[in-house]
Design a protein around this motif. Structure first.
Motif, PDB file in Angstrom:
ATOM      1  N   PRO A   1      28.897 -28.137 -66.863  1.00 70.74           N
ATOM      2  CA  PRO A   1      28.875 -28.053 -68.340  1.00 70.74           C
ATOM      3  C   PRO A   1      29.794 -26.953 -68.882  1.00 70.74           C
ATOM      4  N   VAL A   2      29.850 -25.834 -68.148  1.00 69.00           N
ATOM      5  CA  VAL A   2      30.737 -24.743 -68.554  1.00 69.00           C
ATOM      6  C   VAL A   2      32.187 -25.195 -68.508  1.00 69.00           C
ATOM      7  N   LEU A   3      32.555 -25.898 -67.425  1.00 65.24           N
ATOM      8  CA  LEU A   3      33.929 -26.371 -67.272  1.00 65.24           C
ATOM      9  C   LEU A   3      34.296 -27.382 -68.354  1.00 65.24           C
ATOM     10  N   ILE A   4      33.372 -28.295 -68.637  1.00 62.19           N
ATOM     11  CA  ILE A   4      33.638 -29.319 -69.670  1.00 62.19           C
ATOM     12  C   ILE A   4      33.846 -28.664 -71.031  1.00 62.19           C
ATOM     13  N   THR A   5      32.990 -27.693 -71.368  1.00 68.15           N
ATOM     14  CA  THR A   5      33.132 -26.974 -72.643  1.00 68.15           C
ATOM     15  C   THR A   5      34.454 -26.216 -72.695  1.00 68.15           C
TER      16      THR A   5
ATOM     17  N   VAL B   1      34.054 -20.082 -73.281  1.00 60.48           N
ATOM     18  CA  VAL B   1      32.960 -20.125 -72.299  1.00 60.48           C
ATOM     19  C   VAL B   1      31.707 -19.568 -72.977  1.00 60.48           C
ATOM     20  N   PRO B   2      31.046 -20.374 -73.823  1.00 59.57           N
ATOM     21  CA  PRO B   2      29.855 -19.874 -74.521  1.00 59.57           C
ATOM     22  C   PRO B   2      28.621 -19.772 -73.606  1.00 59.57           C
ATOM     23  N   GLN B   3      28.568 -20.608 -72.568  1.00 57.32           N
ATOM     24  CA  GLN B   3      27.398 -20.577 -71.663  1.00 57.32           C
ATOM     25  C   GLN B   3      27.652 -19.599 -70.516  1.00 57.32           C
TER      26      GLN B   3
END
Length: 313
Positions: free
Chosen positions: A248-252, A259-261
Protein backbone atom coordinates in the motif's frame (compact mmCIF):
# COMPACT_ATOMS: atom_id res chain seq x y z
CA UNK A 1 26.62 -60.16 24.85
CA UNK A 2 23.31 -61.78 23.94
CA UNK A 3 22.74 -62.91 20.39
CA UNK A 4 19.11 -61.72 20.53
CA UNK A 5 17.51 -59.70 23.29
CA UNK A 6 13.73 -59.35 23.35
CA UNK A 7 12.80 -56.11 25.11
CA UNK A 8 9.33 -55.75 26.65
CA UNK A 9 8.50 -52.47 28.42
CA UNK A 10 5.52 -53.05 30.72
CA UNK A 11 3.09 -51.12 32.84
CA UNK A 12 0.17 -53.07 34.34
CA UNK A 13 0.04 -55.86 31.73
CA UNK A 14 -0.71 -58.78 34.05
CA UNK A 15 -3.49 -60.09 31.78
CA UNK A 16 -1.18 -60.61 28.79
CA UNK A 17 2.49 -60.59 29.83
CA UNK A 18 2.69 -64.31 30.67
CA UNK A 19 1.44 -65.33 27.23
CA UNK A 20 3.70 -62.79 25.49
CA UNK A 21 6.82 -64.11 27.24
CA UNK A 22 5.94 -67.75 26.49
CA UNK A 23 5.12 -67.00 22.84
CA UNK A 24 8.43 -65.25 22.21
CA UNK A 25 10.43 -67.88 24.08
CA UNK A 26 8.91 -70.44 21.74
CA UNK A 27 9.50 -68.32 18.62
CA UNK A 28 13.09 -67.38 19.56
CA UNK A 29 14.38 -70.06 21.95
CA UNK A 30 17.94 -68.70 21.76
CA UNK A 31 16.86 -65.20 22.83
CA UNK A 32 16.94 -63.67 26.29
CA UNK A 33 13.56 -62.14 27.20
CA UNK A 34 13.81 -58.94 29.24
CA UNK A 35 10.73 -57.45 30.88
CA UNK A 36 11.22 -53.96 32.30
CA UNK A 37 8.49 -53.17 34.78
CA UNK A 38 7.50 -49.49 35.00
CA UNK A 39 5.84 -49.23 38.44
CA UNK A 40 3.13 -51.82 37.77
CA UNK A 41 0.67 -52.44 40.59
CA UNK A 42 -0.86 -55.67 39.28
CA UNK A 43 2.04 -58.14 39.75
CA UNK A 44 3.16 -57.91 36.11
CA UNK A 45 6.75 -58.52 37.25
CA UNK A 46 5.91 -61.73 39.15
CA UNK A 47 3.96 -63.18 36.23
CA UNK A 48 6.74 -62.34 33.77
CA UNK A 49 9.38 -63.92 36.02
CA UNK A 50 7.32 -67.10 36.38
CA UNK A 51 6.98 -67.28 32.59
CA UNK A 52 10.77 -67.25 32.22
CA UNK A 53 11.69 -63.61 31.61
CA UNK A 54 14.54 -61.65 33.14
CA UNK A 55 12.72 -58.91 35.06
CA UNK A 56 14.23 -55.50 35.70
CA UNK A 57 12.77 -52.17 36.81
CA UNK A 58 12.56 -48.56 35.70
CA UNK A 59 11.05 -46.24 38.29
CA UNK A 60 10.75 -43.11 36.13
CA UNK A 61 7.29 -43.33 34.56
CA UNK A 62 7.04 -43.33 30.78
CA UNK A 63 7.85 -45.65 27.89
CA UNK A 64 10.71 -43.46 26.71
CA UNK A 65 12.33 -43.69 30.14
CA UNK A 66 12.00 -47.48 30.09
CA UNK A 67 13.60 -47.78 26.67
CA UNK A 68 16.45 -45.49 27.72
CA UNK A 69 17.18 -47.86 30.59
CA UNK A 70 16.96 -50.93 28.34
CA UNK A 71 19.30 -49.52 25.72
CA UNK A 72 21.86 -48.52 28.36
CA UNK A 73 21.93 -51.81 30.24
CA UNK A 74 21.59 -54.55 27.62
CA UNK A 75 24.31 -55.69 25.20
CA UNK A 76 23.12 -57.75 22.23
CA UNK A 77 23.80 -58.30 18.55
CA UNK A 78 20.10 -57.79 17.81
CA UNK A 79 17.33 -56.22 19.87
CA UNK A 80 13.66 -57.02 19.30
CA UNK A 81 11.29 -54.55 20.97
CA UNK A 82 7.65 -55.48 21.49
CA UNK A 83 4.77 -54.40 23.70
CA UNK A 84 3.48 -56.51 26.54
CA UNK A 85 -0.17 -56.29 25.45
CA UNK A 86 -0.19 -59.31 23.09
CA UNK A 87 -1.06 -57.25 20.00
CA UNK A 88 2.04 -58.32 18.01
CA UNK A 89 2.09 -62.00 16.95
CA UNK A 90 5.32 -63.84 17.76
CA UNK A 91 5.39 -65.65 14.40
CA UNK A 92 6.97 -62.56 12.80
CA UNK A 93 9.81 -62.41 15.30
CA UNK A 94 12.23 -64.54 13.27
CA UNK A 95 11.69 -62.46 10.15
CA UNK A 96 12.20 -59.21 12.07
CA UNK A 97 15.43 -60.47 13.61
CA UNK A 98 16.79 -61.78 10.30
CA UNK A 99 16.42 -58.30 8.78
CA UNK A 100 19.05 -57.13 11.27
CA UNK A 101 21.31 -60.18 11.60
CA UNK A 102 21.32 -61.31 7.97
CA UNK A 103 20.33 -58.28 5.87
CA UNK A 104 22.19 -55.65 7.92
CA UNK A 105 19.22 -53.42 8.62
CA UNK A 106 19.75 -50.90 11.40
CA UNK A 107 16.04 -50.90 12.20
CA UNK A 108 13.26 -53.23 11.08
CA UNK A 109 9.76 -51.79 11.44
CA UNK A 110 6.76 -54.04 12.03
CA UNK A 111 4.25 -52.51 9.63
CA UNK A 112 0.69 -52.89 11.00
CA UNK A 113 -0.91 -50.27 8.79
CA UNK A 114 -0.47 -52.27 5.58
CA UNK A 115 -2.38 -55.27 6.98
CA UNK A 116 -4.98 -55.62 9.74
CA UNK A 117 -4.55 -52.54 11.93
CA UNK A 118 -7.46 -50.48 10.62
CA UNK A 119 -9.89 -53.38 10.97
CA UNK A 120 -8.62 -54.74 14.30
CA UNK A 121 -8.14 -51.43 16.11
CA UNK A 122 -11.46 -50.16 17.45
CA UNK A 123 -10.26 -46.62 18.27
CA UNK A 124 -10.94 -44.45 15.19
CA UNK A 125 -8.88 -41.49 16.43
CA UNK A 126 -5.87 -43.80 16.85
CA UNK A 127 -6.29 -44.85 13.22
CA UNK A 128 -6.47 -41.26 12.05
CA UNK A 129 -3.52 -40.25 14.23
CA UNK A 130 -1.30 -43.04 12.91
CA UNK A 131 -2.01 -42.04 9.32
CA UNK A 132 -1.42 -38.34 10.07
CA UNK A 133 1.92 -38.97 11.78
CA UNK A 134 3.12 -41.30 9.02
CA UNK A 135 2.23 -38.86 6.24
CA UNK A 136 3.73 -35.91 8.12
CA UNK A 137 7.08 -37.56 8.73
CA UNK A 138 7.36 -38.99 5.24
CA UNK A 139 6.58 -35.57 3.74
CA UNK A 140 8.84 -33.53 6.02
CA UNK A 141 11.81 -35.92 6.02
CA UNK A 142 11.39 -37.35 2.49
CA UNK A 143 11.18 -40.95 3.73
CA UNK A 144 8.99 -43.98 3.09
CA UNK A 145 8.31 -45.41 6.55
CA UNK A 146 5.13 -47.49 6.46
CA UNK A 147 4.31 -47.41 10.19
CA UNK A 148 5.83 -44.74 12.42
CA UNK A 149 4.03 -45.52 15.70
CA UNK A 150 4.47 -49.28 15.78
CA UNK A 151 5.96 -50.79 18.94
CA UNK A 152 7.25 -53.86 17.07
CA UNK A 153 10.83 -53.13 15.98
CA UNK A 154 14.19 -54.82 15.67
CA UNK A 155 17.46 -52.90 16.05
CA UNK A 156 21.13 -53.40 15.41
CA UNK A 157 23.74 -52.93 18.11
CA UNK A 158 24.98 -49.78 16.35
CA UNK A 159 21.52 -48.20 16.33
CA UNK A 160 20.88 -48.86 20.01
CA UNK A 161 24.24 -47.63 21.25
CA UNK A 162 24.25 -44.45 19.16
CA UNK A 163 20.61 -43.45 19.65
CA UNK A 164 20.17 -40.60 22.16
CA UNK A 165 16.81 -41.21 23.86
CA UNK A 166 15.30 -37.80 24.59
CA UNK A 167 11.58 -38.58 24.79
CA UNK A 168 9.97 -39.68 28.04
CA UNK A 169 6.70 -41.17 26.81
CA UNK A 170 4.94 -42.71 23.83
CA UNK A 171 6.54 -40.25 21.41
CA UNK A 172 9.67 -42.44 21.58
CA UNK A 173 8.68 -44.38 18.42
CA UNK A 174 8.46 -41.13 16.46
CA UNK A 175 11.89 -40.12 17.75
CA UNK A 176 13.40 -43.46 16.71
CA UNK A 177 11.98 -43.14 13.21
CA UNK A 178 13.19 -39.58 12.65
CA UNK A 179 16.65 -40.43 14.02
CA UNK A 180 17.03 -43.39 11.66
CA UNK A 181 15.91 -41.38 8.64
CA UNK A 182 18.06 -38.36 9.47
CA UNK A 183 21.19 -40.44 10.09
CA UNK A 184 20.75 -42.35 6.82
CA UNK A 185 20.41 -45.70 8.59
CA UNK A 186 18.98 -48.66 6.75
CA UNK A 187 15.32 -49.14 7.65
CA UNK A 188 13.34 -52.15 6.43
CA UNK A 189 9.56 -52.56 6.61
CA UNK A 190 8.13 -55.95 7.55
CA UNK A 191 4.37 -56.34 7.09
CA UNK A 192 2.86 -57.95 10.19
CA UNK A 193 -0.64 -58.73 11.32
CA UNK A 194 -2.03 -56.76 14.24
CA UNK A 195 -4.62 -57.92 16.72
CA UNK A 196 -6.46 -55.69 19.14
CA UNK A 197 -5.95 -56.00 22.87
CA UNK A 198 -7.84 -58.88 24.51
CA UNK A 199 -10.88 -58.04 26.59
CA UNK A 200 -9.97 -56.57 29.95
CA UNK A 201 -6.63 -55.18 28.77
CA UNK A 202 -6.53 -51.39 28.50
CA UNK A 203 -4.25 -49.17 26.43
CA UNK A 204 -2.07 -46.70 28.34
CA UNK A 205 -1.95 -44.38 25.31
CA UNK A 206 -4.14 -41.29 25.62
CA UNK A 207 -5.36 -40.41 22.14
CA UNK A 208 -5.36 -36.65 22.64
CA UNK A 209 -2.59 -35.78 25.10
CA UNK A 210 -0.11 -38.31 23.70
CA UNK A 211 -1.13 -37.38 20.15
CA UNK A 212 -0.28 -33.74 20.86
CA UNK A 213 3.08 -34.81 22.31
CA UNK A 214 3.85 -36.77 19.14
CA UNK A 215 3.01 -33.80 16.91
CA UNK A 216 5.17 -31.54 19.08
CA UNK A 217 7.99 -34.07 18.74
CA UNK A 218 7.72 -33.98 14.94
CA UNK A 219 7.77 -30.17 15.01
CA UNK A 220 10.76 -30.07 17.37
CA UNK A 221 12.85 -32.56 15.42
CA UNK A 222 12.03 -30.93 12.10
CA UNK A 223 13.43 -27.69 13.55
CA UNK A 224 16.49 -29.48 14.93
CA UNK A 225 17.22 -31.78 11.98
CA UNK A 226 16.16 -29.50 9.11
CA UNK A 227 17.04 -26.01 10.40
CA UNK A 228 17.58 -24.39 7.00
CA UNK A 229 14.18 -25.52 5.70
CA UNK A 230 12.45 -24.65 8.99
CA UNK A 231 13.85 -21.13 9.33
CA UNK A 232 13.49 -20.47 5.61
CA UNK A 233 9.75 -21.13 5.95
CA UNK A 234 9.60 -18.68 8.86
CA UNK A 235 11.62 -16.19 6.81
CA UNK A 236 9.25 -16.54 3.89
CA UNK A 237 6.22 -15.92 6.13
CA UNK A 238 7.86 -12.82 7.63
CA UNK A 239 8.78 -11.54 4.17
CA UNK A 240 5.20 -11.95 2.94
CA UNK A 241 3.89 -10.03 5.97
CA UNK A 242 6.45 -7.30 5.29
CA UNK A 243 5.39 -7.16 1.65
CA UNK A 244 1.73 -6.79 2.69
CA UNK A 245 2.67 -3.73 4.76
CA UNK A 246 4.87 -2.31 2.00
CA UNK A 247 2.58 -2.67 -1.04
CA UNK A 248 0.00 0.00 0.00
CA UNK A 249 2.88 2.37 0.75
CA UNK A 250 4.42 1.69 -2.66
CA UNK A 251 1.11 2.17 -4.49
CA UNK A 252 0.50 5.49 -2.71
CA UNK A 253 4.05 6.63 -3.45
CA UNK A 254 3.73 5.82 -7.16
CA UNK A 255 0.45 7.73 -7.37
CA UNK A 256 1.32 10.80 -5.27
CA UNK A 257 5.06 10.79 -4.69
CA UNK A 258 4.35 10.86 -0.93
CA UNK A 259 4.69 8.34 1.91
CA UNK A 260 1.83 9.17 4.31
CA UNK A 261 1.71 5.66 5.85
CA UNK A 262 5.10 5.98 7.47
CA UNK A 263 4.41 3.50 10.33
CA UNK A 264 3.49 0.82 7.76
CA UNK A 265 6.71 1.55 5.89
CA UNK A 266 8.75 1.10 9.10
CA UNK A 267 6.86 -2.08 10.01
CA UNK A 268 7.55 -3.56 6.58
CA UNK A 269 11.26 -2.88 7.05
CA UNK A 270 11.30 -4.66 10.42
CA UNK A 271 9.54 -7.73 8.99
CA UNK A 272 11.96 -7.95 6.04
CA UNK A 273 14.96 -7.63 8.37
CA UNK A 274 13.48 -10.36 10.61
CA UNK A 275 13.03 -12.57 7.52
CA UNK A 276 16.68 -12.12 6.53
CA UNK A 277 17.80 -12.82 10.08
CA UNK A 278 15.73 -16.02 10.17
CA UNK A 279 17.35 -17.26 6.96
CA UNK A 280 20.85 -16.50 8.28
CA UNK A 281 20.02 -18.39 11.50
CA UNK A 282 18.95 -21.36 9.39
CA UNK A 283 22.19 -21.24 7.37
CA UNK A 284 24.29 -21.13 10.55
CA UNK A 285 22.45 -24.01 12.18
CA UNK A 286 22.63 -26.03 8.95
CA UNK A 287 26.44 -25.80 9.03
CA UNK A 288 26.39 -27.04 12.64
CA UNK A 289 24.08 -29.89 11.61
CA UNK A 290 26.54 -30.95 8.92
CA UNK A 291 29.29 -30.98 11.54
CA UNK A 292 27.10 -33.08 13.81
CA UNK A 293 26.50 -35.56 10.95
CA UNK A 294 30.24 -35.81 10.41
CA UNK A 295 30.86 -36.45 14.12
CA UNK A 296 28.08 -39.04 14.20
CA UNK A 297 29.66 -41.00 11.35
CA UNK A 298 32.96 -41.02 13.23
CA UNK A 299 31.17 -42.30 16.35
CA UNK A 300 29.60 -45.04 14.24
CA UNK A 301 33.05 -46.13 13.11
CA UNK A 302 34.28 -46.25 16.71
CA UNK A 303 31.19 -48.18 17.78
CA UNK A 304 31.65 -50.67 14.95
CA UNK A 305 35.19 -51.38 16.16
CA UNK A 306 33.92 -51.83 19.73
CA UNK A 307 31.15 -54.12 18.54
CA UNK A 308 33.66 -56.32 16.70
CA UNK A 309 35.82 -56.66 19.80
CA UNK A 310 32.86 -57.55 22.03
CA UNK A 311 31.66 -60.20 19.59
CA UNK A 312 35.14 -61.78 19.60
CA UNK A 313 35.10 -61.96 23.39
Amino acid sequence: MDKIAVLIPCYNESKTIGKVVRDYKAALPEATIYVYDNNSADHTDEIAREAGAVVRYEYQQGKGNVIRRMFREIEAECYLMIDGDDTYPAEYARQMVSEVLEKQADMAVGDRLSSTYFTENKRPFHNMGNSLVRKSINALFKSDIKDVMTGYRAFSYLFVKTFPVLSKGFEIETEMTIHAVDKNMRVSNVIIEYRDRPEGSESKLNTYSDGIKVLKTIFKFYKNYKPLAFFSIIGLILFIIGACFFLPVLITYIGTGLVPQFPSFIASGFFVLAALQSIFVGLTLDVLRQKDRHDFEMRLNDMQARFGKEKEQ
